[in-house]
Design a protein around this motif. Structure first.
Motif, short mmCIF file in Angstrom:
data_model
loop_
_atom_site.label_atom_id
_atom_site.label_comp_id
_atom_site.label_asym_id
_atom_site.label_seq_id
_atom_site.Cartn_x
_atom_site.Cartn_y
_atom_site.Cartn_z
N UNK A 114 -11.92 2.71 2.14
CA UNK A 114 -10.83 2.38 1.24
C UNK A 114 -11.33 1.46 0.14
N UNK A 115 -10.62 1.49 -0.99
CA UNK A 115 -11.08 0.71 -2.15
C UNK A 115 -9.93 -0.03 -2.83
N UNK A 116 -8.83 -0.25 -2.13
CA UNK A 116 -7.68 -0.91 -2.72
C UNK A 116 -7.71 -2.41 -2.58
N UNK A 117 -6.52 -3.03 -2.69
CA UNK A 117 -6.42 -4.49 -2.67
C UNK A 117 -6.91 -5.08 -1.36
N UNK A 118 -6.59 -4.42 -0.24
CA UNK A 118 -7.03 -4.95 1.06
C UNK A 118 -8.54 -4.89 1.18
N UNK A 172 -11.72 -0.60 8.22
CA UNK A 172 -10.81 0.36 7.61
C UNK A 172 -9.67 -0.39 6.94
N UNK A 173 -9.48 -0.13 5.65
CA UNK A 173 -8.45 -0.83 4.89
C UNK A 173 -7.43 0.13 4.31
N UNK A 174 -7.35 1.34 4.86
CA UNK A 174 -6.38 2.32 4.39
C UNK A 174 -4.98 1.94 4.85
N UNK A 175 -3.94 2.33 4.11
CA UNK A 175 -2.57 2.08 4.56
C UNK A 175 -2.30 2.76 5.89
N UNK A 176 -1.32 2.23 6.62
CA UNK A 176 -1.05 2.74 7.96
C UNK A 176 -0.70 4.20 8.01
N UNK A 177 -0.05 4.71 7.00
CA UNK A 177 0.35 6.11 7.01
C UNK A 177 -0.67 7.05 6.42
N UNK A 178 -1.85 6.55 6.04
CA UNK A 178 -2.86 7.40 5.41
C UNK A 178 -3.37 8.44 6.41
N UNK A 179 -3.58 9.66 5.91
CA UNK A 179 -4.02 10.75 6.76
C UNK A 179 -5.45 11.14 6.42
N UNK A 180 -6.28 11.34 7.45
CA UNK A 180 -7.65 11.80 7.28
C UNK A 180 -7.87 13.02 8.16
N UNK A 181 -8.51 14.03 7.61
CA UNK A 181 -8.86 15.20 8.41
C UNK A 181 -9.84 14.80 9.51
N UNK A 182 -9.78 15.51 10.63
CA UNK A 182 -10.62 15.15 11.77
C UNK A 182 -12.10 15.14 11.41
N UNK A 184 -7.48 -2.75 9.80
CA UNK A 184 -6.51 -3.79 9.47
C UNK A 184 -5.09 -3.39 9.81
N UNK A 185 -4.86 -2.11 10.09
CA UNK A 185 -3.51 -1.65 10.44
C UNK A 185 -3.13 -2.17 11.82
N UNK A 186 -1.89 -2.62 11.97
CA UNK A 186 -1.39 -3.04 13.29
C UNK A 186 -0.14 -2.26 13.69
N UNK A 187 0.50 -1.60 12.74
CA UNK A 187 1.55 -0.62 13.04
C UNK A 187 0.91 0.76 12.88
N UNK A 188 1.71 1.81 12.97
CA UNK A 188 1.19 3.17 12.80
C UNK A 188 -0.07 3.38 13.65
N UNK A 189 0.00 2.94 14.89
CA UNK A 189 -1.21 2.96 15.73
C UNK A 189 -1.10 4.04 16.80
N UNK A 190 -2.20 4.77 17.09
CA UNK A 190 -3.53 4.62 16.50
C UNK A 190 -3.64 5.36 15.17
N UNK A 191 -4.50 4.89 14.29
CA UNK A 191 -4.76 5.55 13.03
C UNK A 191 -5.68 6.74 13.26
N UNK A 192 -5.85 7.58 12.23
CA UNK A 192 -6.76 8.72 12.36
C UNK A 192 -8.18 8.26 12.65
N UNK A 193 -8.59 7.16 12.04
CA UNK A 193 -9.94 6.65 12.32
C UNK A 193 -10.06 6.12 13.74
#
Length: 283
Positions: A127-131, A189-199, A215-224
């Motif tokens: 990720x390359x955003x603010x976080x 990983x600094x992607x938003x919680x709802x971000x989707x990544x292909x397997x 960094x996500x603590x909701x939307x768990x587990x993330x794709x990563x």
């Protein structure tokens, strides 16, 4: 002596998901302070008007997305982390105006150290955003000298590379949809919680990624996080969720609201930190 009955709030849009009221309430209860901590839905367009309505009973604000940039511009003074990152997640309200801080950087650094990463030489950011900006600064504070940044658009890494040069960190851009070849001991990983990544993309990042700190603590587990678990056959020991970062950055906010300084430990701070952790684990 601290004034009794002060008010604090967390602002953002959306705001219903914020765990800040639970964390701060636990801290002030433990400290014996009858301070009130609420939440308010505020967007960028209404920020200045809302800020102007606050009276002298308001001690400070916690800011979440999308307000970290506008809060940075509104601050009369900035701490070094806020100045370098261009983001403010904490405003201390004073008679001479709001003073801005970025406690995300310290929150990430403190939580990484608590998980055994007190020193980091090389790492990967996804990720390359603010976080990602705060995460890069945290890695620099832990001693990192080279950081690979995976992004969908490599040109988006340019601001991070510029910041890295100011911090003494070499930033190397990588395409998110290409296999991450360089092995690293730590991936943030600094992607938003709802971000989707292909397997296949997630698996490529996980292949040589060391420990995952998401960094996500909701939307768990993330794709990563799922990719890391696939790599480890379901073993989640090398996956760290961001709840610890949330607690640590809130502790630094409490220091600011109580003493005006993120580096000034609280009275009986270990007990305060325990109460804050228990508050978020219980819900």
């Amino acid at each position: 002596m601290l004034t009794p009955g002060l008010s604090l709030e967390v602002w953002g849009d959306p705001i219903e998901h914020s765990r800040s009221p639970e964390l701060h309430a636990a801290a002030y209860r433990t400290l014996g302070l009858d301070w009130r901590y609420g939440r308010r839905r505020v967007d960028e367009a209404s920020f200045a008007d809302e800020l102007a309505t606050l009276g002298t009973d308001h001690r400070g604000l916690s800011l979440t997305m999308p307000l970290k940039g506008v809060a940075h511009r509104a601050a009369r003074t900035l701490d070094r982390r806020a100045e370098l990152s261009g983001a403010v997640n904490t405003l201390l309200l004073a008679p001479d105006g709001p003073h801005g801080f970025n406690t995300d950087v310290g929150g990430i650094a403190r939580d990484l150290a608590a998980h055994g990463f007190a020193e980091v030489d090389e790492a990967r950011l996804v990720g390359s955003g603010a976080t990602a900006t705060s995460a890069l600064m945290a890695l620099a504070e832990l001693g990192a000298r080279r950081v690979h940044v995976c992004a969908r658009r490599p040109e988006a890494v340019a601001p991070l590379a510029e910041l890295g040069s100011r911090l003494g960190v070499t930033v190397a851009a990588e395409r998110l949809d290409a296999a991450a070849a360089a092995p690293v001991p730590l991936t943030l990983a600094t992607l938003p919680g709802g971000a989707s990544l292909a397997d296949d993309v997630a698996d490529a990042v996980a292949a040589h990624g060391g420990t995952l700190y998401d960094v996500v603590y909701g939307h768990w587990p993330t794709d990563l996080a799922r990719a890391w678990q696939r790599r480890a056959g379901g073993d989640a020991r090398e996956v760290i969720a961001g709840i610890g970062m949330l607690v640590e950055q809130a502790l630094l906010q409490v220091r600011i609201f109580v003493a005006g300084d993120p580096d000034a430990p609280l009275p009986d701070e270990d007990r305060v930190l325990t109460a804050m952790r228990e508050a978020v684990i219980a819900h």
